[in-house]
Design an enzyme around this catalytic site. Sequence first.
Site, PDB file in Angstrom:
ATOM      1  N   SER A   1       1.664  11.333 -10.324  1.00 55.25           N
ATOM      2  CA  SER A   1       2.381  13.180  -9.311  1.00 55.25           C
ATOM      3  C   SER A   1       3.134  13.193  -7.920  1.00 55.25           C
ATOM      4  O   SER A   1       3.587  13.774  -7.899  1.00 55.25           O
ATOM      5  CB  SER A   1       1.479  14.274  -8.849  1.00 55.25           C
ATOM      6  OG  SER A   1       0.570  13.986  -8.400  1.00 55.25           O
ATOM      7  N   GLY A   2       3.059  11.748  -7.700  1.00 58.45           N
ATOM      8  CA  GLY A   2       3.871  11.128  -6.442  1.00 58.45           C
ATOM      9  C   GLY A   2       5.489  10.512  -6.768  1.00 58.45           C
ATOM     10  O   GLY A   2       6.075  10.590  -8.268  1.00 58.45           O
TER      11      GLY A   2
ATOM     12  N   TYR B   1      -3.250   1.262   7.247  1.00 56.88           N
ATOM     13  CA  TYR B   1      -2.589   1.315   6.221  1.00 56.88           C
ATOM     14  C   TYR B   1      -2.820   0.022   5.452  1.00 56.88           C
ATOM     15  O   TYR B   1      -2.478  -0.483   4.264  1.00 56.88           O
ATOM     16  CB  TYR B   1      -1.256   1.964   5.978  1.00 56.88           C
ATOM     17  CG  TYR B   1      -0.871   1.957   4.742  1.00 56.88           C
ATOM     18  CD1 TYR B   1       0.468   1.197   4.532  1.00 56.88           C
ATOM     19  CD2 TYR B   1      -0.737   2.427   4.055  1.00 56.88           C
ATOM     20  CE1 TYR B   1       1.187   0.683   3.529  1.00 56.88           C
ATOM     21  CE2 TYR B   1       0.400   2.714   2.478  1.00 56.88           C
ATOM     22  CZ  TYR B   1       1.148   0.969   2.249  1.00 56.88           C
ATOM     23  OH  TYR B   1       1.671   2.356   1.346  1.00 56.88           O
TER      24      TYR B   1
ATOM     25  N   ASN C   1      10.639  -0.310   1.190  1.00 57.11           N
ATOM     26  CA  ASN C   1      10.416   1.288   1.361  1.00 57.11           C
ATOM     27  C   ASN C   1      11.533   2.232   0.161  1.00 57.11           C
ATOM     28  O   ASN C   1      12.640   2.066  -0.283  1.00 57.11           O
ATOM     29  CB  ASN C   1      11.435   1.871   2.690  1.00 57.11           C
ATOM     30  CG  ASN C   1      10.581   1.171   4.067  1.00 57.11           C
ATOM     31  OD1 ASN C   1      10.602   0.123   3.731  1.00 57.11           O
ATOM     32  ND2 ASN C   1      10.678   2.307   4.942  1.00 57.11           N
TER      33      ASN C   1
HETATM   34  P1  NAP Z   1       3.021  10.025  -3.154  1.00 57.98           P
HETATM   35  O1  NAP Z   1       4.081  10.732  -3.303  1.00 57.98           O
HETATM   36  O2  NAP Z   1       2.563   9.945  -0.755  1.00 57.98           O
HETATM   37  O3  NAP Z   1       1.645  10.500  -3.868  1.00 57.98           O
HETATM   38  C1  NAP Z   1       0.541   9.799  -3.802  1.00 57.98           C
HETATM   39  C2  NAP Z   1       0.225   9.679  -5.232  1.00 57.98           C
HETATM   40  O4  NAP Z   1      -1.816   9.488  -4.557  1.00 57.98           O
HETATM   41  C3  NAP Z   1       0.013  11.109  -5.389  1.00 57.98           C
HETATM   42  O5  NAP Z   1      -0.194  10.995  -6.863  1.00 57.98           O
HETATM   43  C4  NAP Z   1      -1.475  11.959  -4.711  1.00 57.98           C
HETATM   44  O6  NAP Z   1      -1.817  13.164  -5.712  1.00 57.98           O
HETATM   45  C5  NAP Z   1      -2.493  10.806  -5.065  1.00 57.98           C
HETATM   46  N1  NAP Z   1      -3.770  10.959  -4.124  1.00 57.98           N
HETATM   47  C6  NAP Z   1      -3.494  10.767  -2.903  1.00 57.98           C
HETATM   48  N2  NAP Z   1      -4.893  10.822  -2.544  1.00 57.98           N
HETATM   49  C7  NAP Z   1      -5.404  10.855  -3.820  1.00 57.98           C
HETATM   50  C8  NAP Z   1      -6.443  11.267  -3.712  1.00 57.98           C
HETATM   51  N3  NAP Z   1      -7.701  10.499  -3.090  1.00 57.98           N
HETATM   52  N4  NAP Z   1      -7.483  10.510  -5.064  1.00 57.98           N
HETATM   53  C9  NAP Z   1      -6.295  10.774  -6.573  1.00 57.98           C
HETATM   54  N5  NAP Z   1      -5.101  10.771  -5.344  1.00 57.98           N
HETATM   55  C10 NAP Z   1      -4.888  10.573  -4.572  1.00 57.98           C
HETATM   56  O7  NAP Z   1       2.733   8.268  -2.543  1.00 57.98           O
HETATM   57  P2  NAP Z   1       3.874   7.238  -3.613  1.00 57.98           P
HETATM   58  O8  NAP Z   1       5.158   7.323  -2.320  1.00 57.98           O
HETATM   59  O9  NAP Z   1       4.235   7.754  -4.810  1.00 57.98           O
HETATM   60  O10 NAP Z   1       3.798   5.885  -3.047  1.00 57.98           O
HETATM   61  C11 NAP Z   1       2.691   5.351  -4.461  1.00 57.98           C
HETATM   62  C12 NAP Z   1       2.126   4.242  -3.638  1.00 57.98           C
HETATM   63  O11 NAP Z   1       2.986   3.056  -3.522  1.00 57.98           O
HETATM   64  C13 NAP Z   1       1.038   3.984  -2.830  1.00 57.98           C
HETATM   65  O12 NAP Z   1       0.403   2.707  -3.305  1.00 57.98           O
HETATM   66  C14 NAP Z   1       2.023   3.662  -1.763  1.00 57.98           C
HETATM   67  O13 NAP Z   1       0.906   2.433  -0.719  1.00 57.98           O
HETATM   68  C15 NAP Z   1       2.866   2.653  -2.425  1.00 57.98           C
HETATM   69  N6  NAP Z   1       4.033   2.164  -1.698  1.00 57.98           N
HETATM   70  C16 NAP Z   1       5.138   3.463  -1.304  1.00 57.98           C
HETATM   71  C17 NAP Z   1       6.589   3.492  -0.563  1.00 57.98           C
HETATM   72  C18 NAP Z   1       7.220   4.585   0.012  1.00 57.98           C
HETATM   73  O14 NAP Z   1       7.901   4.193   0.317  1.00 57.98           O
HETATM   74  N7  NAP Z   1       7.126   5.971  -0.556  1.00 57.98           N
HETATM   75  C19 NAP Z   1       6.535   2.115  -0.123  1.00 57.98           C
HETATM   76  C20 NAP Z   1       4.980   0.828  -0.774  1.00 57.98           C
HETATM   77  C21 NAP Z   1       4.475   1.194  -1.474  1.00 57.98           C
HETATM   78  P3  NAP Z   1      -2.211  14.928  -5.189  1.00 57.98           P
HETATM   79  O15 NAP Z   1      -0.708  14.634  -5.813  1.00 57.98           O
HETATM   80  O16 NAP Z   1      -2.371  14.773  -5.806  1.00 57.98           O
HETATM   81  O17 NAP Z   1      -1.681  14.972  -3.801  1.00 57.98           O
HETATM   82  O1  GFB Z   2      10.348   5.352   6.638  1.00 60.24           O
HETATM   83  P1  GFB Z   2       9.686   4.902   8.151  1.00 60.24           P
HETATM   84  O2  GFB Z   2       8.742   6.529   8.503  1.00 60.24           O
HETATM   85  O3  GFB Z   2       8.092   4.055   8.186  1.00 60.24           O
HETATM   86  O4  GFB Z   2      10.639   4.707   9.513  1.00 60.24           O
HETATM   87  P2  GFB Z   2       8.452   2.183   8.488  1.00 60.24           P
HETATM   88  C1  GFB Z   2      10.828   5.312  10.472  1.00 60.24           C
HETATM   89  C2  GFB Z   2      11.941   4.458  11.129  1.00 60.24           C
HETATM   90  O5  GFB Z   2      13.196   5.374  10.985  1.00 60.24           O
HETATM   91  C3  GFB Z   2      11.875   4.421  13.018  1.00 60.24           C
HETATM   92  C4  GFB Z   2      13.449   6.520  12.100  1.00 60.24           C
HETATM   93  O6  GFB Z   2      12.825   3.910  13.204  1.00 60.24           O
HETATM   94  C5  GFB Z   2      11.861   6.076  13.158  1.00 60.24           C
HETATM   95  O7  GFB Z   2      12.691   5.970  14.331  1.00 60.24           O
HETATM   96  N1  GFB Z   2      14.061   7.489  11.666  1.00 60.24           N
HETATM   97  C6  GFB Z   2      14.701   8.178  12.017  1.00 60.24           C
HETATM   98  C7  GFB Z   2      13.309   8.487  11.222  1.00 60.24           C
HETATM   99  N2  GFB Z   2      14.259   9.757  12.067  1.00 60.24           N
HETATM  100  C8  GFB Z   2      12.927   9.861  11.233  1.00 60.24           C
HETATM  101  C9  GFB Z   2      12.390  10.487  10.867  1.00 60.24           C
HETATM  102  O8  GFB Z   2      13.223  11.685  11.142  1.00 60.24           O
HETATM  103  N3  GFB Z   2      10.922  10.057   9.728  1.00 60.24           N
HETATM  104  C10 GFB Z   2      11.121   9.356  10.136  1.00 60.24           C
HETATM  105  N4  GFB Z   2       9.555   9.092   9.143  1.00 60.24           N
HETATM  106  N5  GFB Z   2      11.855   7.997  10.834  1.00 60.24           N
HETATM  107  C11 GFB Z   2       6.467   2.775   7.212  1.00 60.24           C
HETATM  108  C12 GFB Z   2       5.168   2.264   7.564  1.00 60.24           C
HETATM  109  O9  GFB Z   2       7.450   2.362   8.020  1.00 60.24           O
HETATM  110  O10 GFB Z   2       7.071   2.619   5.586  1.00 60.24           O
HETATM  111  C13 GFB Z   2       4.142   3.342   6.146  1.00 60.24           C
HETATM  112  O11 GFB Z   2       3.901   2.505   8.643  1.00 60.24           O
HETATM  113  C14 GFB Z   2       4.994   3.092   5.036  1.00 60.24           C
HETATM  114  O12 GFB Z   2       2.741   2.459   6.628  1.00 60.24           O
HETATM  115  C15 GFB Z   2       6.329   2.392   4.578  1.00 60.24           C
HETATM  116  O13 GFB Z   2       4.639   1.684   3.926  1.00 60.24           O
HETATM  117  C16 GFB Z   2       7.346   1.770   3.395  1.00 60.24           C
HETATM  118  O14 GFB Z   2       9.859   2.144   7.809  1.00 60.24           O
HETATM  119  O15 GFB Z   2       9.016   2.301   9.899  1.00 60.24           O
END
Ligand code: NAP
Ligand code: GFB
Length: 332
Positions: A27-28, A154, A183
């Site tokens: 659902s994410g 994390y 990201n």
């Molecule tokens: P998200 O939008 O926060 O979605 C997280 C999902 O995990 C949701 O479906 C949530 O369910 C489920 N979840 C969380 N806790 C749970 C639990 N205890 N039991 C069962 N389900 C649970 O995350 P996303 O951005 O899609 O990320 C998906 C994957 O990509 C993650 O493994 C993340 O580490 C990885 N990833 C993300 C990014 C990024 O920038 N977003 C970058 C690199 C890697 P509910 O909706 O019911 O809460």
């Molecule tokens: O996506 P973000 O929060 O995470 O980006 P990271 C942070 C960068 O964006 C920093 C700037 O340089 C912040 O100062 N920034 C500017 C903002 N405006 C904003 C704002 O409104 N919100 C946020 N969040 N940042 C994450 C990891 O690092 O990358 C996590 O901490 C995860 O674990 C994610 O893996 C993919 O890219 O810095």
Amino acid sequence: RIVFFKIHWLFMQGETRMMRVMVTGGSGLVGKAIERVLQEEGAREGEEWIFLTSKDANLMDLEETRAVFQKHRPTHVIHLAAMVGGLFKNMRQNLDFWRSNMYINDNVLQTAHEVDVVKVVSCLSTCIFPDKTTYPIDETMIHNGPPHDSNFGYAYAKRMIDVHNRAYFEKYDRRYTAVIPTNVFGPHDNFNIEDGHVLPGLIHKTYKAQKEGTALHVWGSGRPLRQFIYSLDLARLFLWVLREYDEVDPIILSVGEEDEVSIKEAANVVVQALEFKGEVVYDTSKADGQFKKTASNTKLRKYLPEFTFTPFPEAIKKTCDWFVDNYDIARK
Ligand code: NAP
Ligand code: GFB
């Protein structure tokens, strides 16, 4: 007898083709993108897809994890479920990120093995690599030093997925693997300003500033560099990994080094997409986090030299349009 063997052969062919794919975290942001790509491009013959939310099972609980695996008996798993957040949520909750993700990952991988799942594709992240490193970062460098302090909980929990996969391969010959997205952004992202990532945060803040006639506050200096991948592009790559990628070693799924942008450049793309005319202010009292985590997609390019990513401004515009059209239901 010939007819029998013919029917048996056809059944076996069909049996080998059957894939019941269960997506944890369905659902994410990423899960919804995979669902949409399947709707647009269609699943392959013999594929059945199940998308889980935390309501189907709290995967931090082993018994609930076992129950949902027993219910669906998947042959394949895309494991997305995790505690996920941006820089500021990670800085506030390193212990929670460590424990939640360790429980989820151990439960899912152990249960997948117990019910004889053929393949699990889990998720790492380019933010888990060593903070002190040479560039570009590649898949061989995951454990070469401590991650950035801001998200060590994390980062270490995610690195343990790679350890799990290698140990299951060594002991049980399980070919469980992982992808390393950079990201991610797109529709169905977490637009919560305090907990979310930078792009959904900027989109939400720009939308609010426009409505309220105030300035857009970009956090930090705007100087850090990031590679951003559109969730729909990542979804297509996930389907390829599930269907075609056979290594246990992880693979980075990212745009190229040349597509890296500064936070300031990314903010300007959001401002243009939403046609924001107000003032843009940089709040340097807020952390910058990691300055850069430039990742190489050379390994991906060796497999998929022709794969095309959605141009960043186009992907941002689509995400902004989705947010504005779905403001009431968006996570914020
Ligand atoms: P998200 O939008 O926060 O979605 C997280 C999902 O995990 C949701 O479906 C949530 O369910 C489920 N979840 C969380 N806790 C749970 C639990 N205890 N039991 C069962 N389900 C649970 O995350 P996303 O951005 O899609 O990320 C998906 C994957 O990509 C993650 O493994 C993340 O580490 C990885 N990833 C993300 C990014 C990024 O920038 N977003 C970058 C690199 C890697 P509910 O909706 O019911 O809460
Ligand atoms: O996506 P973000 O929060 O995470 O980006 P990271 C942070 C960068 O964006 C920093 C700037 O340089 C912040 O100062 N920034 C500017 C903002 N405006 C904003 C704002 O409104 N919100 C946020 N969040 N940042 C994450 C990891 O690092 O990358 C996590 O901490 C995860 O674990 C994610 O893996 C993919 O890219 O810095």
